[in-house]
Design an enzyme around this catalytic site. Sequence first.
Site, PDB file in Angstrom:
ATOM      1  N   HIS A   1       3.902  -2.033   3.247  1.00  0.00           N
ATOM      2  CA  HIS A   1       3.923  -0.719   2.661  1.00  0.00           C
ATOM      3  C   HIS A   1       5.316  -0.219   2.214  1.00  0.00           C
ATOM      4  O   HIS A   1       6.421  -0.537   2.559  1.00  0.00           O
ATOM      5  CB  HIS A   1       3.255   0.248   4.038  1.00  0.00           C
ATOM      6  CG  HIS A   1       2.206  -0.148   4.500  1.00  0.00           C
ATOM      7  ND1 HIS A   1       1.946  -1.230   5.320  1.00  0.00           N
ATOM      8  CD2 HIS A   1       1.022   0.417   4.624  1.00  0.00           C
ATOM      9  CE1 HIS A   1       0.676  -1.182   5.819  1.00  0.00           C
ATOM     10  NE2 HIS A   1       0.173  -0.321   5.190  1.00  0.00           N
TER      11      HIS A   1
ATOM     12  N   HIS B   1      -5.778   2.541  -4.074  1.00  0.00           N
ATOM     13  CA  HIS B   1      -5.884   2.925  -2.527  1.00  0.00           C
ATOM     14  C   HIS B   1      -6.140   4.340  -2.284  1.00  0.00           C
ATOM     15  O   HIS B   1      -5.663   5.101  -1.648  1.00  0.00           O
ATOM     16  CB  HIS B   1      -4.284   2.607  -2.343  1.00  0.00           C
ATOM     17  CG  HIS B   1      -4.423   2.479  -0.425  1.00  0.00           C
ATOM     18  ND1 HIS B   1      -5.169   2.044   0.123  1.00  0.00           N
ATOM     19  CD2 HIS B   1      -3.336   3.070   0.379  1.00  0.00           C
ATOM     20  CE1 HIS B   1      -4.655   1.698   1.312  1.00  0.00           C
ATOM     21  NE2 HIS B   1      -3.627   2.573   1.490  1.00  0.00           N
TER      22      HIS B   1
ATOM     23  N   ASP C   1       0.716  -1.175   0.068  1.00  0.00           N
ATOM     24  CA  ASP C   1       0.098  -0.043   0.070  1.00  0.00           C
ATOM     25  C   ASP C   1       0.873   1.225  -0.123  1.00  0.00           C
ATOM     26  O   ASP C   1       1.913   1.402   0.340  1.00  0.00           O
ATOM     27  CB  ASP C   1      -0.993   0.077   1.451  1.00  0.00           C
ATOM     28  CG  ASP C   1      -2.067  -1.065   1.344  1.00  0.00           C
ATOM     29  OD1 ASP C   1      -2.037  -1.873   0.313  1.00  0.00           O
ATOM     30  OD2 ASP C   1      -2.714  -1.119   2.210  1.00  0.00           O
ATOM     31  N   ASP C   2       0.140   2.373  -0.417  1.00  0.00           N
ATOM     32  CA  ASP C   2       0.539   3.753  -0.356  1.00  0.00           C
ATOM     33  C   ASP C   2       1.841   4.422  -1.289  1.00  0.00           C
ATOM     34  O   ASP C   2       2.062   5.491  -1.323  1.00  0.00           O
ATOM     35  CB  ASP C   2       1.601   3.970   1.208  1.00  0.00           C
ATOM     36  CG  ASP C   2       0.358   3.817   2.215  1.00  0.00           C
ATOM     37  OD1 ASP C   2      -0.962   3.419   2.142  1.00  0.00           O
ATOM     38  OD2 ASP C   2       0.852   3.580   3.314  1.00  0.00           O
TER      39      ASP C   2
ATOM     40  N   HIS D   1      -4.359   9.762   0.786  1.00  0.00           N
ATOM     41  CA  HIS D   1      -4.558   8.777   1.884  1.00  0.00           C
ATOM     42  C   HIS D   1      -5.596   9.296   2.848  1.00  0.00           C
ATOM     43  O   HIS D   1      -5.171   9.583   3.988  1.00  0.00           O
ATOM     44  CB  HIS D   1      -3.151   8.230   2.401  1.00  0.00           C
ATOM     45  CG  HIS D   1      -3.162   7.181   3.292  1.00  0.00           C
ATOM     46  ND1 HIS D   1      -3.412   7.038   4.477  1.00  0.00           N
ATOM     47  CD2 HIS D   1      -2.622   5.777   2.595  1.00  0.00           C
ATOM     48  CE1 HIS D   1      -3.399   5.717   4.718  1.00  0.00           C
ATOM     49  NE2 HIS D   1      -2.871   4.982   3.837  1.00  0.00           N
TER      50      HIS D   1
END
Length: 261
Positions: free
Chosen positions: A194, A97, A46-47, A101
């Site tokens: 991540h 995603h 993620d991210d 964020h």
Amino acid sequence: MLMTVLQLVILFIVIYMLAPFVITRICGLVVVRRGKATRQVAFTFDDGPNPTYTPRLLDLLQAHGVKATFFVLGSEAEKYPDIIQRMHQEGHQIGIHNYTHTTNWVMTPGEVKREQVDMSADIVERIIGERPTCYRPPWGILNLGDLFSFRSRSGYRIVLWSVMVGDWKRSTTAERLRSKLMRRITPGAIVVLHDSGETFGADAGAPLQMIAGLDAVLKEVRLQGYACVRVDEMLDPYWRTRYQIGAGAPIMKKSYKSTIH
């Protein structure tokens, strides 16, 4: 009168925010949290993309012959399209995603779909010519409207995870990460890690420890007979035939090199 308004606000919060948490994170309904295959594990990240850590991670996955799934932020994909292109060229799955964020709790379902998910999917599609079909909300948090809009007509599958080890913290050293993952990985596991430390609550240097620990984990899971696969490969017959373990995918010349040595 004031008490009645306060009670209504609390009720709204419970229904809009907490009910989806119970439904998805505790009960596992509406979302995908793991696969059913006996000797498969899906590593997800993620991210990103991050210009420092994602290329190094891609190098590691390529060295181990592993295909993974990246849930990318649309804002970062815009900045680093060459990294997105490299992910795709090397056979990895790209999911969404959000554009930024931001938790879905502070947005309406329409905002989530239009300004976060669809906008990000448009960006990725322009880069690789293929539209993402999987979505993971930041922190795994959905609002009540998301449950209906994504399930009925969005075209996206919501993918959460079955294994999380706190790799965004600097205190999670490479050895601790390796130990935690090897204890928790079971057949059909979907692991969340991540490849960026720039989001709220994350440590900027944590991905370096994650990559070091993952190197050891990929060796060990292979020795235990696990196949490391993309999420869509784990779930859908079409992708299982297209991305077999060991099958080569066209590899793009690297445009981004890691600055870590």
